[in-house]
Design a protein around this motif. Structure first.
Motif, PDB file in Angstrom:
ATOM      1  N   VAL A   1      -1.145   6.303 -13.199  1.00 10.18           N
ATOM      2  CA  VAL A   1      -2.015   7.188 -12.541  1.00 10.18           C
ATOM      3  C   VAL A   1      -0.997   8.440 -12.234  1.00 10.18           C
ATOM      4  CG1 VAL A   1      -3.673   7.921 -10.056  1.00 10.18           C
ATOM      5  CG2 VAL A   1      -4.420   5.685 -11.694  1.00 10.18           C
ATOM      6  N   LYS A   2      -1.605   9.652 -11.883  1.00  8.47           N
ATOM      7  CA  LYS A   2      -0.794  10.758 -11.643  1.00  8.47           C
ATOM      8  C   LYS A   2      -1.016  11.761 -10.578  1.00  8.47           C
ATOM      9  CE  LYS A   2       3.218   8.540 -13.564  1.00  8.47           C
ATOM     10  NZ  LYS A   2       3.139   7.578 -12.377  1.00  8.47           N
ATOM     11  N   ILE A   3       0.050  12.181  -9.698  1.00 12.13           N
ATOM     12  CA  ILE A   3      -0.630  13.445  -8.264  1.00 12.13           C
ATOM     13  C   ILE A   3       0.606  14.236  -8.485  1.00 12.13           C
ATOM     14  CG2 ILE A   3      -2.838  12.688  -7.514  1.00 12.13           C
ATOM     15  CD1 ILE A   3      -0.682  12.083  -5.056  1.00 12.13           C
ATOM     16  N   SER A   4       0.234  15.440  -7.880  1.00 17.13           N
ATOM     17  CA  SER A   4       1.368  16.385  -7.946  1.00 17.13           C
ATOM     18  C   SER A   4       1.813  16.215  -6.587  1.00 17.13           C
ATOM     19  CB  SER A   4       1.114  17.334  -8.653  1.00 17.13           C
ATOM     20  OG  SER A   4      -0.054  18.003  -8.381  1.00 17.13           O
ATOM     21  N   SER A   5       1.110  16.372  -5.755  1.00 19.77           N
ATOM     22  CA  SER A   5       1.506  15.972  -4.154  1.00 19.77           C
ATOM     23  C   SER A   5       1.045  14.989  -3.800  1.00 19.77           C
ATOM     24  CB  SER A   5       0.114  17.869  -4.251  1.00 19.77           C
ATOM     25  OG  SER A   5      -0.159  17.827  -2.099  1.00 19.77           O
ATOM     26  N   PRO A   6       1.165  14.677  -2.404  1.00 21.69           N
ATOM     27  CA  PRO A   6      -0.012  13.819  -1.578  1.00 21.69           C
ATOM     28  C   PRO A   6      -0.879  13.970  -0.582  1.00 21.69           C
ATOM     29  CG  PRO A   6       2.176  14.789  -0.502  1.00 21.69           C
ATOM     30  CD  PRO A   6       2.540  15.388  -1.884  1.00 21.69           C
ATOM     31  N   GLN A   7      -1.533  15.418  -0.902  1.00 25.09           N
ATOM     32  CA  GLN A   7      -2.673  15.548  -0.484  1.00 25.09           C
ATOM     33  C   GLN A   7      -3.437  15.252  -1.294  1.00 25.09           C
ATOM     34  OE1 GLN A   7      -1.217  19.987  -0.213  1.00 25.09           O
ATOM     35  NE2 GLN A   7      -2.279  20.605   1.263  1.00 25.09           N
ATOM     36  N   LYS A   8      -3.062  14.720  -2.757  1.00 26.67           N
ATOM     37  CA  LYS A   8      -3.911  14.267  -3.216  1.00 26.67           C
ATOM     38  C   LYS A   8      -4.065  12.881  -3.240  1.00 26.67           C
ATOM     39  CE  LYS A   8      -5.091  17.738  -6.847  1.00 26.67           C
ATOM     40  NZ  LYS A   8      -5.065  18.019  -7.906  1.00 26.67           N
ATOM     41  N   LEU A   9      -3.567  11.406  -2.719  1.00 24.39           N
ATOM     42  CA  LEU A   9      -3.583  10.358  -2.087  1.00 24.39           C
ATOM     43  C   LEU A   9      -4.769  10.287  -1.234  1.00 24.39           C
ATOM     44  CD1 LEU A   9       0.148   9.598  -0.401  1.00 24.39           C
ATOM     45  CD2 LEU A   9      -0.640   9.083  -2.432  1.00 24.39           C
ATOM     46  N   PRO A  10      -5.271  10.745  -0.289  1.00 25.22           N
ATOM     47  CA  PRO A  10      -6.941  10.036  -0.212  1.00 25.22           C
ATOM     48  C   PRO A  10      -7.515   9.426  -2.201  1.00 25.22           C
ATOM     49  CG  PRO A  10      -6.556  11.539   0.500  1.00 25.22           C
ATOM     50  CD  PRO A  10      -5.172  12.392  -0.296  1.00 25.22           C
TER      51      PRO A  10
ATOM     52  N   ALA B   1       1.095  -0.910   0.011  1.00 25.68           N
ATOM     53  CA  ALA B   1       0.140   0.244  -0.174  1.00 25.68           C
ATOM     54  C   ALA B   1       0.949   1.111  -0.234  1.00 25.68           C
ATOM     55  CB  ALA B   1      -1.208  -0.124   1.264  1.00 25.68           C
ATOM     56  N   LEU B   2       1.618   1.350   1.127  1.00 21.22           N
ATOM     57  CA  LEU B   2       2.835   2.315   0.869  1.00 21.22           C
ATOM     58  C   LEU B   2       3.437   2.204  -0.140  1.00 21.22           C
ATOM     59  CD1 LEU B   2       4.597   1.600   4.296  1.00 21.22           C
ATOM     60  CD2 LEU B   2       2.881   3.071   4.190  1.00 21.22           C
ATOM     61  N   ALA B   3       3.832   1.301  -1.356  1.00 19.48           N
ATOM     62  CA  ALA B   3       4.548   1.438  -2.224  1.00 19.48           C
ATOM     63  C   ALA B   3       3.504   2.142  -3.312  1.00 19.48           C
ATOM     64  CB  ALA B   3       5.209  -0.069  -2.920  1.00 19.48           C
ATOM     65  N   LEU B   4       2.191   1.850  -3.776  1.00 18.58           N
ATOM     66  CA  LEU B   4       1.233   2.610  -3.882  1.00 18.58           C
ATOM     67  C   LEU B   4       1.127   4.179  -4.219  1.00 18.58           C
ATOM     68  CD1 LEU B   4      -2.290   1.546  -5.530  1.00 18.58           C
ATOM     69  CD2 LEU B   4      -1.979   3.789  -4.846  1.00 18.58           C
ATOM     70  N   GLY B   5       1.263   4.661  -3.202  1.00 20.46           N
ATOM     71  CA  GLY B   5       1.648   6.158  -2.783  1.00 20.46           C
ATOM     72  C   GLY B   5       2.060   6.153  -2.659  1.00 20.46           C
ATOM     73  N   GLU B   6       3.787   5.994  -3.529  1.00 25.08           N
ATOM     74  CA  GLU B   6       5.195   6.099  -3.708  1.00 25.08           C
ATOM     75  C   GLU B   6       4.909   6.646  -5.360  1.00 25.08           C
ATOM     76  OE1 GLU B   6       8.070   4.071  -2.298  1.00 25.08           O
ATOM     77  OE2 GLU B   6       7.656   4.905  -0.203  1.00 25.08           O
ATOM     78  N   ALA B   7       4.342   5.790  -5.660  1.00 25.80           N
ATOM     79  CA  ALA B   7       4.722   5.452  -7.170  1.00 25.80           C
ATOM     80  C   ALA B   7       3.755   6.346  -7.807  1.00 25.80           C
ATOM     81  CB  ALA B   7       3.858   3.975  -7.848  1.00 25.80           C
ATOM     82  N   VAL B   8       2.340   6.987  -7.720  1.00 29.51           N
ATOM     83  CA  VAL B   8       2.195   7.863  -8.184  1.00 29.51           C
ATOM     84  C   VAL B   8       2.036   9.363  -8.382  1.00 29.51           C
ATOM     85  CG1 VAL B   8       0.171   6.678  -8.268  1.00 29.51           C
ATOM     86  CG2 VAL B   8       0.193   8.429  -6.436  1.00 29.51           C
ATOM     87  N   LEU B   9       2.933   9.524  -7.443  1.00 35.05           N
ATOM     88  CA  LEU B   9       3.533  10.776  -7.070  1.00 35.05           C
ATOM     89  C   LEU B   9       4.497  11.624  -8.592  1.00 35.05           C
ATOM     90  CD1 LEU B   9       4.995  11.057  -3.282  1.00 35.05           C
ATOM     91  CD2 LEU B   9       2.991  12.139  -4.376  1.00 35.05           C
ATOM     92  N   ASP B  10       3.896  12.706  -8.636  1.00 33.10           N
ATOM     93  CA  ASP B  10       4.646  13.308  -9.848  1.00 33.10           C
ATOM     94  C   ASP B  10       4.781  14.656 -10.479  1.00 33.10           C
ATOM     95  OD1 ASP B  10       5.723  12.396 -12.522  1.00 33.10           O
ATOM     96  OD2 ASP B  10       4.363  13.226 -13.714  1.00 33.10           O
ATOM     97  N   GLU B  11       4.654  15.492 -11.197  1.00 31.57           N
ATOM     98  CA  GLU B  11       4.977  16.608 -11.646  1.00 31.57           C
ATOM     99  C   GLU B  11       3.295  17.291 -12.398  1.00 31.57           C
ATOM    100  OE1 GLU B  11       8.100  17.546 -13.740  1.00 31.57           O
ATOM    101  OE2 GLU B  11       9.589  17.319 -12.048  1.00 31.57           O
ATOM    102  N   THR B  12       2.715  15.890 -12.964  1.00 29.97           N
ATOM    103  CA  THR B  12       1.727  16.313 -13.360  1.00 29.97           C
ATOM    104  C   THR B  12      -0.126  15.116 -12.718  1.00 29.97           C
ATOM    105  OG1 THR B  12       1.539  13.644 -14.768  1.00 29.97           O
ATOM    106  CG2 THR B  12       2.055  15.912 -15.680  1.00 29.97           C
TER     107      THR B  12
END
Ligand SMILES: Cc1cc2nc3c(=O)[nH]c(=O)nc-3n(C[C@H](O)[C@H](O)[C@H](O)COP(=O)(O)OP(=O)(O)OC[C@H]3O[C@@H](n4cnc5c(N)ncnc54)[C@H](O)[C@@H]3O)c2cc1C
Length: 653
Positions: A539-548, A483-494
């Motif tokens: 799946v990509k997010i630019s900030s961990p605030q979008k992890l939810p 689950a933690l790996a999933l949270g790391e993989a998606v962090l990006d600039e877009t």
């Protein structure tokens, strides 16, 4: 409660250890916690993403219904008869029907004692009315916000008992070892930015899962905003699904989300569709109905016949649902109810309506004026409801769609609402105690009964300490790490998480809602499967605030995948149209000649009503099992025998 910190993948993770954790603060979750404490269970806590979220707290209807055993008047009723009514809904296990009947009065009266204002007459009788699929008058209501009152009263009781509530935690993984529950991993919604604060785990012996219906799957939905459910991660943990094909869909406004039943239809509004920008308005019902009187009669009847019911397409008002679906899902247009002018912009000829519709409107004194004038005359609060939510029906039209409202199926449970994963109980809408049809209001009863049963069982058999934290750590490290790996993989600039979700939810509303064709379902499964397989890369997010949102999307896609497969399996086993689902069938009949071919269907003949479909999600695939329903149990009712075993073990086994 004990608090420790473990480290996994470099993340410090706070671990709380409890005997029992309840997830969710809807009517079912709050009652589970309240009952546990009432039965003397120690060391319990509630975890919720937001204490004021969920369907119970934020939804309602004209007259939100609670279904219970008759508690007034001279009409006979009995536990057995109520159980039979519930069982007759098809694909219902008899032990659930019997428990929901047997505990109905107890649960209802408990809510009364807690302060829910269910009306009674001056002698104390709880007078009822007849709801859909109800042979008696067992329904009652505390008004449009019955379930909201329930959560408020139950929350007060929970807080008085000082049961800790961990708010703003989103469960993202159910932790197991083999077939035994170990706990949950949560995302800390209060602080997703700091990696060391981001994740929190609970180590518990028992978990009562009360996360509500899997609403996040659908774009067209009347579940409240901010309610998504969390059924996908339960499938991932090995919990079986049951009756997943069985839903209720109906016409509802999109902002605010509210069923447009009853007087909203009886006022005979104008139905218009527009393009996506609100241009090109058309009164599309006229394209279908050559006779205006027949059209208005069907609109009127839609008020009573609220959920889409495939049996009522040919001879009933469900044709209206299909016409709305054609505009929104097939033509990509938007549909509105306009109360400002009469259909066709001319005075209504009431003599052209069916006698039922005409007489009703005459008795209500509502054969005059415009739809808004009739609505205000018959039901002024219905107008002020929208006004309070920022929609002035005098000034603007109301956007609607054919929306998902309730899942009759869900997670498989035994007669104590325990799932096939030992120590994991599912209560409320997330669990599957209903079948194809159910009396209106029985969802709220089922939530109270299921949570009471789970609490009874845990108080009898679920006492004791959870695992030592070292053992917990060793057993769950690998799945927490995933689950933690999933949270790391998606962090990006877009960012694309929202777009993927919107498309997935629209796809589900198009192919996996009230109208289901084999081709459409297979297409939707292929797209969903691809998104799941590519998840960490795509799946990509630019900030961990979008992890939810990321973890939600993962849950939603998993859930869609299993539900869509259940629909395909149903068709492949020869299942036909029933309940709130129309299955396109090339060998079936078109209910009206001028409808597109996807509405060609054959009605189910009820012979599958004693069969239950169950599904497991194993190694990325959905595996099915069909079994016969469990019959309604026939118990020894000799008092001395029941009393003896009650003294021995409380009859909890
Ligand atoms: C418009 C509408 C009208 C209805 N009318 C009726 C009616 O008249 N009669 C009737 O019987 N039923 C009715 N229903 C159905 C009924 O309201 C619901 O089935 C019932 O309220 C569900 O209660 P629940 O406690 O199971 O779930 P909910 O009330 O939905 O609560 C779920 C809880 O779980 C929490 N949660 C979810 N996921 C997570 C997660 N991952 N982590 C942490 N917490 C989480 C949520 O925040 C929430 O607190 C209606 C439903 C709708 C939408």
């Amino acid at each position: 409660m004990r608090e420790t910190v473990i480290e996994i993948k470099g993340y410090p993770i706070k671990v709380y250890s409890f005997n029992t954790v309840v997830v969710g603060t809807g009517a079912a979750g709050l009652n589970a916690a309240d009952r546990l404490a009432g039965y003397g269970q120690k060391d319990i806590a509630i975890v919720t993403e937001y204490v004021n979220a969920g369907t119970s707290r934020n939804t309602g209807s004209d007259k939100q219904t609670y279904y219970k055993l008759t508690l007034s008047g001279g009409e006979p009723d009995s536990v057995e008869e109520l159980a039979q009514t519930l069982f007759d809904g098809q694909c219902v296990d008899g032990d659930h029907a019997l428990c929901e009947a047997a505990l109905s009065a107890q649960c209802f009266l408990r809510l009364v004692e807690l302060g829910v204002p269910f009306p009674r007459n001056r002698f104390g009788e709880y007078i009822g009315y007849k709801t859909d699929h109800d042979p008696r008058r067992r329904a009652t209501s505390a008004g449009p916000y019955t379930s909201k009152f329930m959560t408020e009263c139950l929350e007060r009781s929970v807080r008085e008992k000082k049961i800790p509530i961990f708010d703003r935690l989103q469960v993202i993984k159910i932790l197991t070892n083999g077939n035994r529950l170990r706990g949950i991993l949560c995302l800390n919604l209060k602080d997703t930015r700091e990696p060391e604060e981001r994740y929190i785990a609970f180590n518990c012996r028992n978990l009562i899962y009360a996360t509500g219906g899997p609403a996040g799957m659908y774009a067209d939905s009347v579940y409240p905003f901010g309610h998504y459910g969390a059924t996908g991660i339960a499938f991932e943990a090995g919990v079986r699904g049951k009756n997943l094909t069985e839903w209720q869909y109906g016409l509802a406004s999109l902002k605010p989300r509210w069923n447009v039943s009853g007087t909203y239809m009886q006022a005979l509004p104008k139905f218009i569709s527009t393009d996506q920008d609100g241009n090109d308005p058309r009164e599309f019902l006229f394209d279908f109905f050559p006779d205006k009187g027949v059209m208005l009669t069907n609109v009127f009847l839609k008020g009573y016949q609220w959920p889409f019911d495939v049996r009522k397409v040919r001879d009933g008002a469900s044709i209206i649902d299909l016409l709305v679906y054609i505009e929104t899902c097939l033509k990509g247009r938007r549909v509105f109810l306009d109360y400002r002018e009469n259909p066709g912009n001319e005075a209504i000829d009431y003599s052209a309506l069916s006698s039922e519709a005409r007489e009703y409107l005459e008795r209500a004194g509502a054969t005059f004026g415009t739809p808004i004038e009739r609505l205000a005359h018959m039901n002024a609060p219905a107008v002020s409801f929208y006004k309070d939510k920022g929609v002035d029906l005098y000034q603007e039209p109301l956007e609607i769609a054919l929306c998902a409202q309730h899942n009759n199926g869900g997670l498989t449970i035994d007669q104590w609402w325990q799932t096939n994963v030992e120590g994991l109980f599912a209560v409320g809408e997330v669990s599957a105690s209903h079948g194809v049809y159910r009396p209106g209001g029985s969802a709220l009863n089922a939530g109270q009964v299921g949570s009471t049963r789970a609490a009874q069982y845990i108080a009898a058999h679920g006492i004791g300490e959870p695992l030592a934290v070292e053992t917990f750590h060793a057993e769950v490290a690998s799945s927490v790490s995933d689950a933690l790996a999933l949270g790391e993989a998606v962090l990006d600039e877009t960012d694309n998480v929202e777009q993927i979700w919107i498309e997935a939810a629209k796809r589900m509303s198009r192919f996996g809602a009230a109208i289901r064709s084999l081709d459409g379902l297979l297409q939707a499964i292929a797209a969903t499967k691809k998104e799941l397989l590519d998840f960490n890369r795509k799946v990509k997010i630019s900030s961990p605030q979008k992890l939810p949102k990321v973890y939600r999307l993962y849950d939603v896609l998993l859930c869609q995948y299993v539900y869509l497969n259940a629909m395909v399996d149903y068709i492949q086993k020869g299942g036909k149209s029933r309940g709130s689902a129309l299955y396109t069938d090339p060998n079936g009949q078109l209910p009206y000649e001028n409808l597109p071919d996807i509405f060609r269907f054959a009605l189910d003949d009820g012979t599958r009503g004693d069969q239950v479909q169950e599904v497991s999600y194993v190694n990325g695939l959905a595996e099915f099992n069909w079994r016969k329903v469990r019959e309604i149990p026939k118990e020894d009712d000799f008092f001395e025998n029941v009393w003896r075993s009650f003294r021995e073990n409380g009859n909890v086994y």
